[in-house]
Design a protein around this motif. Structure first.
Motif, PDB file in Angstrom:
ATOM      1  N   ALA A   1      67.633  21.919  49.113  1.00 39.37           N
ATOM      2  CA  ALA A   1      69.026  21.478  49.206  1.00 39.37           C
ATOM      3  C   ALA A   1      69.655  21.991  50.486  1.00 39.37           C
ATOM      4  O   ALA A   1      69.282  23.057  50.993  1.00 39.37           O
ATOM      5  CB  ALA A   1      69.829  21.968  48.005  1.00 39.37           C
TER       6      ALA A   1
ATOM      7  N   SER B   1      72.990  23.395  52.575  1.00 33.34           N
ATOM      8  CA  SER B   1      74.107  24.267  52.229  1.00 33.34           C
ATOM      9  C   SER B   1      75.309  23.969  53.106  1.00 33.34           C
ATOM     10  O   SER B   1      75.181  23.398  54.193  1.00 33.34           O
ATOM     11  CB  SER B   1      73.723  25.740  52.380  1.00 33.34           C
ATOM     12  OG  SER B   1      73.637  26.101  53.748  1.00 33.34           O
TER      13      SER B   1
ATOM     14  N   PRO C   1      65.565  28.509  41.070  1.00 30.91           N
ATOM     15  CA  PRO C   1      66.630  27.585  41.479  1.00 30.91           C
ATOM     16  C   PRO C   1      67.973  28.308  41.578  1.00 30.91           C
ATOM     17  O   PRO C   1      68.327  29.110  40.701  1.00 30.91           O
ATOM     18  CB  PRO C   1      66.634  26.538  40.371  1.00 30.91           C
ATOM     19  CG  PRO C   1      65.253  26.593  39.797  1.00 30.91           C
ATOM     20  CD  PRO C   1      64.866  28.040  39.858  1.00 30.91           C
ATOM     21  N   HIS C   2      68.712  28.032  42.644  1.00 34.41           N
ATOM     22  CA  HIS C   2      70.015  28.674  42.815  1.00 34.41           C
ATOM     23  C   HIS C   2      70.918  27.760  43.637  1.00 34.41           C
ATOM     24  O   HIS C   2      70.478  27.140  44.604  1.00 34.41           O
ATOM     25  CB  HIS C   2      69.880  30.046  43.486  1.00 34.41           C
ATOM     26  CG  HIS C   2      69.098  30.043  44.758  1.00 34.41           C
ATOM     27  ND1 HIS C   2      67.714  29.891  44.807  1.00 34.41           N
ATOM     28  CD2 HIS C   2      69.482  30.151  46.061  1.00 34.41           C
ATOM     29  CE1 HIS C   2      67.298  29.916  46.059  1.00 34.41           C
ATOM     30  NE2 HIS C   2      68.346  30.063  46.847  1.00 34.41           N
ATOM     31  N   ASP C   3      72.171  27.662  43.211  1.00 35.26           N
ATOM     32  CA  ASP C   3      73.140  26.835  43.950  1.00 35.26           C
ATOM     33  C   ASP C   3      74.079  27.682  44.790  1.00 35.26           C
ATOM     34  O   ASP C   3      75.003  27.175  45.415  1.00 35.26           O
ATOM     35  CB  ASP C   3      73.930  25.940  43.003  1.00 35.26           C
ATOM     36  CG  ASP C   3      74.642  26.725  41.907  1.00 35.26           C
ATOM     37  OD1 ASP C   3      74.748  27.968  42.034  1.00 35.26           O
ATOM     38  OD2 ASP C   3      75.074  26.106  40.920  1.00 35.26           O
ATOM     39  N   ARG C   4      73.818  28.990  44.821  1.00 36.94           N
ATOM     40  CA  ARG C   4      74.649  29.920  45.575  1.00 36.94           C
ATOM     41  C   ARG C   4      73.806  31.131  45.935  1.00 36.94           C
ATOM     42  O   ARG C   4      72.948  31.561  45.171  1.00 36.94           O
ATOM     43  CB  ARG C   4      75.857  30.343  44.735  1.00 36.94           C
ATOM     44  CG  ARG C   4      76.792  31.376  45.366  1.00 36.94           C
ATOM     45  CD  ARG C   4      77.963  31.642  44.417  1.00 36.94           C
ATOM     46  NE  ARG C   4      78.824  32.721  44.872  1.00 36.94           N
ATOM     47  CZ  ARG C   4      78.624  34.012  44.605  1.00 36.94           C
ATOM     48  NH1 ARG C   4      77.557  34.375  43.868  1.00 36.94           N
ATOM     49  NH2 ARG C   4      79.453  34.927  45.050  1.00 36.94           N
TER      50      ARG C   4
ATOM     51  N   ALA D   1      76.708  28.292  49.780  1.00 38.58           N
ATOM     52  CA  ALA D   1      76.877  27.378  48.641  1.00 38.58           C
ATOM     53  C   ALA D   1      76.083  26.113  48.928  1.00 38.58           C
ATOM     54  O   ALA D   1      76.234  25.506  49.995  1.00 38.58           O
ATOM     55  CB  ALA D   1      78.351  27.049  48.428  1.00 38.58           C
ATOM     56  N   TYR D   2      75.236  25.707  47.985  1.00 37.36           N
ATOM     57  CA  TYR D   2      74.344  24.568  48.181  1.00 37.36           C
ATOM     58  C   TYR D   2      74.893  23.330  47.475  1.00 37.36           C
ATOM     59  O   TYR D   2      75.527  23.420  46.420  1.00 37.36           O
ATOM     60  CB  TYR D   2      72.946  24.903  47.667  1.00 37.36           C
ATOM     61  CG  TYR D   2      72.335  26.098  48.356  1.00 37.36           C
ATOM     62  CD1 TYR D   2      71.686  25.980  49.581  1.00 37.36           C
ATOM     63  CD2 TYR D   2      72.431  27.382  47.805  1.00 37.36           C
ATOM     64  CE1 TYR D   2      71.142  27.074  50.229  1.00 37.36           C
ATOM     65  CE2 TYR D   2      71.895  28.481  48.438  1.00 37.36           C
ATOM     66  CZ  TYR D   2      71.253  28.325  49.650  1.00 37.36           C
ATOM     67  OH  TYR D   2      70.730  29.422  50.286  1.00 37.36           O
TER      68      TYR D   2
ATOM     69  N   ALA E   1      73.093  21.122  46.089  1.00 39.16           N
ATOM     70  CA  ALA E   1      72.267  20.997  44.890  1.00 39.16           C
ATOM     71  C   ALA E   1      71.436  22.271  44.816  1.00 39.16           C
ATOM     72  O   ALA E   1      71.315  22.989  45.811  1.00 39.16           O
ATOM     73  CB  ALA E   1      71.375  19.758  44.968  1.00 39.16           C
ATOM     74  N   PRO E   2      70.871  22.590  43.661  1.00 39.35           N
ATOM     75  CA  PRO E   2      70.108  23.832  43.564  1.00 39.35           C
ATOM     76  C   PRO E   2      68.951  23.899  44.564  1.00 39.35           C
ATOM     77  O   PRO E   2      68.161  22.962  44.690  1.00 39.35           O
ATOM     78  CB  PRO E   2      69.592  23.813  42.119  1.00 39.35           C
ATOM     79  CG  PRO E   2      70.599  23.000  41.378  1.00 39.35           C
ATOM     80  CD  PRO E   2      71.011  21.928  42.353  1.00 39.35           C
TER      81      PRO E   2
END
Length: 304
Positions: free
Chosen positions: A290, A292, A77-80, A15-16, A18-19
């Motif tokens: 970002a 994590s 872009p991904h936040d997870r 889990a980040y 930010a993206p």
């Protein structure tokens, strides 16, 4: 022991804050197939690797030790990030004698120092397992560890007896303490503090054995999550595990687990074999854009 069916599911979630814009990872999660592990042969029946978000590129190849390494790249872009592997395996028993009575394992351990040991290896890459590696120091830097190992490998002692004695003494000399070390902790530091986790137990064993001139490998894998009736759950269950293997011509890899003080049996699943942890981490990579949180890992191993 009858043929046994086993399933393994390994989830790793990042889990980040930010993206993240890009992620590049290497996964060594596919169990080996048609590999002997002491008194049984492991066969991979099926395997799948799921990555979310979907990678732009995925490549699979075998390394010099014949392990399957998967490389993937995410360019959105991904936040997870979720990496899930699922495997189904079978274990077929071989040999009628207990390991302690197997002729190849009753030879003097000095027989493993002969040149023909190298010629009998399954792949040429394993010749590196007789030398120091990234996490297995040179003999000059680990004289006390090699001296400790030599107390078990006395003249003419049978291979299986010497290895089991060494395994037991490592188990008795270390305290298993999660969080006391990290993946980059030198084995000499773990030995100084007399505590660590399965990686430290294994790197210590490799340092001592290679210091004696023996060809030994680091093994990554899993253990069954269900303990035998009336017994406590073993250390390392519900997580990736690690142990050591000694090459014996005419037999193959003799696997031993110093963390749990035993020879490897049908509770174990072999994922990969290498020089040390740095060759075969389950998952390793980098994300850009970002930071994590620490990854959340969940492993489920069960009979099917």
């Amino acid at each position: 022991m009858a043929v046994q069916q086993i399933s393994v599911r390994h989830d790793t979630t990042y889990a980040y804050f930010a993206p993240a814009s890009l992620s590049y990872y290497r996964a060594c999660l596919q169990p080996l197939s048609q590999v002997r592990c002491n008194h049984f042969v492991q066969k991979l029946e099926s395997f799948s690797l799921h990555v979310d978000p979907a990678p732009r590129l995925t490549l699979r190849e075998r390394d010099v030790f014949a392990n399957v390494q998967a490389y993937f790249e995410i360019d959105q872009p991904h936040d997870r990030l979720l990496v899930r592997s699922e495997a189904k395996l079978s274990q077929t028993p071989i040999g009628e004698l207990p390991l302690a009575e197997t002729p190849e394992l009753l030879k003097p351990w000095e027989s493993l120092l002969l040149p023909e040991v190298r010629a009998s290896l399954p792949t040429n890459g394993f010749i590196a397992c007789i030398y120091p590696s990234q996490r297995v120091p040179d003999a000059a830097d680990a004289a006390d560890i090699i001296e400790f190992a030599a107390e078990s490998f006395t003249p003419e002692r049978p291979i299986v007896d010497a290895l089991m004695d060494f395994t037991q003494r490592i188990h008795q000399s270390f305290s298993y303490e999660g969080g006391s070390t990290h993946v980059d902790t030198p084995v000499t530091e773990a030995w100084l503090n007399r505590k660590g986790v399965c990686q430290d137990f294994s790197h210590f064993g490799l340092t001592g054995l290679r210091g004696l001139g023996l060809l030994t490998a680091y093994v990554s894998g899993y253990m069954l999550t269900e303990p035998p009736e009336g017994e406590e759950k073993l250390v390392g269950s519900d997580a990736s595990h690690a142990w050591i293997a000694l090459w014996v011509p005419g037999f193959g890899w003799l696997h031993a687990d110093p963390t749990n003080n035993c020879l490897v049996d049908e509770r174990y699943i072999v994922t990969a074999i290498g020089r040390d942890y740095s060759d075969i981490p389950p998952l390793q990579g980098v994300s850009y854009g970002a930071d994590s949180q620490p990854p959340v890992v969940g492993v489920t191993v069960s009979r099917t």
